[in-house]
Motif scaffolding. Structure first.
Motif, short mmCIF file in Angstrom:
data_model
loop_
_atom_site.label_atom_id
_atom_site.label_comp_id
_atom_site.label_asym_id
_atom_site.label_seq_id
_atom_site.Cartn_x
_atom_site.Cartn_y
_atom_site.Cartn_z
N CYS A 1 1.04 -1.13 -0.14
CA CYS A 1 0.03 0.03 0.02
C CYS A 1 0.73 1.13 -0.06
CB CYS A 1 -0.97 -0.05 1.28
SG CYS A 1 -1.85 1.59 1.37
N ALA A 2 0.93 2.02 -0.87
CA ALA A 2 1.82 3.40 -1.20
C ALA A 2 0.97 4.47 -0.77
CB ALA A 2 2.48 3.42 -2.62
N VAL A 3 1.51 5.20 0.29
CA VAL A 3 0.60 6.64 0.62
C VAL A 3 1.53 7.54 0.09
CG1 VAL A 3 -0.49 7.66 2.50
CG2 VAL A 3 -0.50 5.37 2.56
N TYR A 4 1.37 8.13 -0.81
CA TYR A 4 2.33 9.27 -1.28
C TYR A 4 2.03 10.76 -0.81
CZ TYR A 4 -0.52 10.49 -5.55
OH TYR A 4 -1.35 10.98 -6.74
N THR A 5 2.91 11.46 -0.55
CA THR A 5 2.52 12.61 0.21
C THR A 5 2.73 13.91 -0.52
OG1 THR A 5 4.92 12.86 1.43
CG2 THR A 5 3.11 11.66 2.47
N ASP A 6 3.00 13.73 -1.87
CA ASP A 6 3.32 15.01 -2.75
C ASP A 6 2.08 15.92 -2.81
OD1 ASP A 6 5.46 13.87 -5.10
OD2 ASP A 6 4.23 12.30 -3.98
N GLU B 1 -0.28 9.02 -13.25
CA GLU B 1 -0.08 7.33 -13.38
C GLU B 1 0.74 6.77 -12.09
OE1 GLU B 1 1.42 6.21 -17.26
OE2 GLU B 1 -0.94 6.42 -17.97
N PRO B 2 0.27 7.15 -11.03
CA PRO B 2 1.19 6.47 -9.71
C PRO B 2 1.19 4.94 -9.64
CG PRO B 2 -1.00 7.38 -9.24
CD PRO B 2 -0.76 7.67 -10.41
N MET B 3 0.07 4.42 -9.99
CA MET B 3 -0.18 2.91 -9.88
C MET B 3 0.91 2.19 -10.84
SD MET B 3 -1.24 0.10 -8.31
CE MET B 3 -2.97 0.48 -7.27
N ARG B 4 0.90 2.77 -12.17
CA ARG B 4 1.53 2.05 -13.13
C ARG B 4 3.07 2.11 -12.83
NH1 ARG B 4 4.90 3.79 -16.76
NH2 ARG B 4 4.16 6.21 -16.64
N ARG B 5 3.42 3.37 -12.09
CA ARG B 5 4.93 3.61 -11.85
C ARG B 5 5.32 2.60 -10.51
NH1 ARG B 5 5.19 9.72 -11.38
NH2 ARG B 5 7.50 9.48 -10.95
N LEU B 6 4.29 2.52 -9.78
CA LEU B 6 4.55 1.84 -8.56
C LEU B 6 4.75 0.28 -9.05
CD1 LEU B 6 2.26 3.65 -6.11
CD2 LEU B 6 4.92 3.33 -5.64
N ARG B 7 4.10 -0.13 -9.84
CA ARG B 7 4.09 -1.62 -10.07
C ARG B 7 5.26 -2.00 -10.84
NH1 ARG B 7 -2.26 -3.29 -11.32
NH2 ARG B 7 -2.82 -3.39 -9.10
N GLU B 8 5.89 -1.08 -11.74
CA GLU B 8 7.15 -1.36 -12.14
C GLU B 8 8.23 -1.64 -10.95
OE1 GLU B 8 8.05 2.02 -14.58
OE2 GLU B 8 6.40 1.54 -16.11
N ARG B 9 8.07 -1.08 -9.90
CA ARG B 9 8.98 -1.24 -8.80
C ARG B 9 8.66 -2.27 -7.80
NH1 ARG B 9 14.33 -0.66 -7.92
NH2 ARG B 9 14.71 0.54 -5.98
N PHE B 10 6.93 -2.22 -7.64
CA PHE B 10 6.56 -3.24 -6.59
C PHE B 10 5.63 -3.79 -7.41
CE2 PHE B 10 7.91 0.45 -4.43
CZ PHE B 10 8.69 0.20 -3.54
N PRO B 11 5.70 -5.23 -7.90
CA PRO B 11 4.78 -5.82 -8.65
C PRO B 11 3.32 -6.33 -8.13
CG PRO B 11 6.95 -6.82 -8.89
CD PRO B 11 6.98 -5.89 -7.85
N PHE B 12 3.64 -6.29 -6.77
CA PHE B 12 2.16 -6.42 -6.00
C PHE B 12 1.63 -5.54 -5.29
CE2 PHE B 12 4.33 -10.67 -6.46
CZ PHE B 12 3.24 -11.30 -7.28
N MET C 1 -2.70 -1.05 -3.53
CA MET C 1 -3.20 0.27 -3.29
C MET C 1 -2.52 1.51 -3.23
SD MET C 1 -5.65 0.61 0.39
CE MET C 1 -6.72 1.94 0.54
N VAL C 2 -2.96 2.57 -3.77
CA VAL C 2 -2.41 3.74 -3.72
C VAL C 2 -3.39 4.82 -3.06
CG1 VAL C 2 -1.35 5.35 -5.04
CG2 VAL C 2 -1.22 2.99 -5.76
N GLN C 3 -2.77 5.60 -2.18
CA GLN C 3 -3.62 6.63 -1.46
C GLN C 3 -2.82 7.99 -1.65
OE1 GLN C 3 -3.96 5.39 2.55
NE2 GLN C 3 -5.90 4.36 1.97
N HIS C 4 -3.49 9.09 -2.03
CA HIS C 4 -2.83 10.32 -2.05
C HIS C 4 -3.22 10.95 -0.70
CE1 HIS C 4 -2.44 14.77 -3.82
NE2 HIS C 4 -1.34 14.37 -3.33
N ALA C 5 -1.96 11.29 0.07
CA ALA C 5 -2.16 12.04 1.48
C ALA C 5 -1.18 13.25 1.55
CB ALA C 5 -2.14 11.05 2.60
#
Length: 389
Positions: A299-304, A310-321, A324-328
């Motif tokens: 579960c990625a909670v990004y604080t930008d 496209e945060p999910m696409r970019r994250l799955r390139e690094r973390f295949p599984f 969940m992505v949350q913007h906080a």
């Protein structure tokens, strides 16, 4: 007598769109091995066997395989229904099951125990299916239509436990009750059912469970000890990121001639660990332990300050599984404290309205200098186009 207390299998539940059947099959295989290793006499499944009242065929197949494997160890298996189950469907084949597998879904049979003997005599197991007051109160009225007041689950569970105590009087021996409810004293911060969080808490007082030597509860997904003899085992899998720090396992309960002797927590394996990563999107993508989390649910909670592309696409390139992505945003400006309607009321020009919208969707952050230039260019082009019409 040795009893293994488990619950909330939720066969058929998905995890952020991903099937959990294979993972659950792996965990239940480990549970069967534990039953054999610890020479367990009785396995209790305290409700929510399925995740749906209309489970898919694959869910039935997994349940059949698990029950047969547990039966093959020599243990007696006792299953009750939970709020996610259809009691009618779960109990449909109960009369056809082989000796040693009992599916208890009928509220009218609460006072009738399943009796299992050991060297000290009988142990009476009383199964209480999930009780919805509006549905089950009809079972406990007399010919004149009179009966107990059952408007809440607490009242209904109290009546059910009165039936259990009556059954204990009629069937001497040590006793175990199995139920599916929310009991007073539970840590309500994590591991709650979706329906409990959304619909409020109908709490059953702990004193309701007085009487039996042990009470095996289901409904809470994290293990809980309400007293020495009243416990939740929790779910065998993690079904949400809110549960990620809760151990998975079962209670190994031992009774002697006098009653409860000991309880021991038996941990289960976690097929795919869960982890929550917090920081800016670039920080998460450059996380020093990224390789370690390559096989974890993330579960990625990004604080930008503003949503990223496209945060999910970019994250799955690094973390295949990454599931969940949350913007906080880490910081919110004063403007973020005003409602969208309040900001629109003060907007005069189209530029003001666009800026109000951007502040609304960006947690208080308006357009950058370059974005302001683009907005002005687009609006100027629109004015020129209208002038030519």
């Amino acid at each position: 007598m040795r009893i293994l207390h488990t619950s909330d299998w939720h066969i058929g539940r998905t995890f952020h769109g991903h099937s959990t059947l294979d993972a659950l099959a792996e965990v239940l295989h480990a549970l069967v091995a534990q039953v054999r290793e610890h020479e367990v006499d009785v396995v209790i499944v305290a409700g929510d066997v399925f995740d749906s009242a209309t489970p898919a065929a694959s869910a039935y197949t997994l349940l059949d395989e698990a029950l047969l494997a547990l039966h093959a160890t020599g243990a007696t298996v006792i299953v009750t229904s939970g709020n996610h189950d259809s009691a009618a469907r779960l109990g449909f084949h109960s009369r056809l099951l082989r000796d040693g597998i009992h599916v208890l879904t009928d509220p009218r049979a609460i006072a009738t125990p399943v009796t299992v003997h050991d060297e000290h005599g009988p142990v009476q197991f009383f199964g209480i299916p999930y009780l919805e007051p509006a549905i089950v109160r009809q079972h406990w009225v007399d010919a004149d239509g009179a009966g107990p007041t059952l408007r809440t689950q607490a009242q209904t569970m109290a009546h059910a436990m009165d039936l259990v105590r009556a059954g204990m009087d009629a069937h001497p021996g040590r006793s175990v009750a199995v139920a599916h409810c929310f009991a007073a004293g539970v840590d309500a911060t994590v591991g709650l059912e979706r329906e409990v969080r959304q619909g409020g808490l109908d709490v059953v007082p702990l004193t309701t469970f007085d009487g039996p030597d042990y009470v095996a509860l289901g409904h809470i997904h994290g293990r809980q000890q309400l007293s020495d003899r009243v416990r939740y085992s929790g779910a065998p899998l993690h079904y949400s990121f809110g549960e990620q720090h809760k151990e998975r396992g079962s209670w190994l309960v031992e009774l002697d001639a006098e009653g409860l002797v000991s309880t021991e927590w038996i941990a289960l394996p976690v097929p795919r660990p869960l982890v929550t990563l917090t920081g800016t999107l670039d920080e998460i993508l450059a996380h020093p332990d990224a390789a370690q989390y390559a096989e974890s649910w993330v579960c990625a909670v990004y604080t930008d300050a503003v949503p990223q592309h496209e945060p999910m696409r970019r994250l799955r390139e690094r973390f295949p599984f990454c599931a969940m992505v949350q913007h906080a945003p880490a910081e919110r400006t004063d403007a973020a404290e005003h409602s969208y309607a309040q900001r629109l009321r003060t907007a005069v020009t189209d530029t003001d309205r666009i800026e109000a919208f951007l502040v609304h969707v960006r947690a208080g952050h308006g357009p950058t200098e370059r974005e302001s230039e683009l907005i002005r260019e687009v609006l100027d082009d629109r004015v020129r186009a209208e002038a030519l019409v």
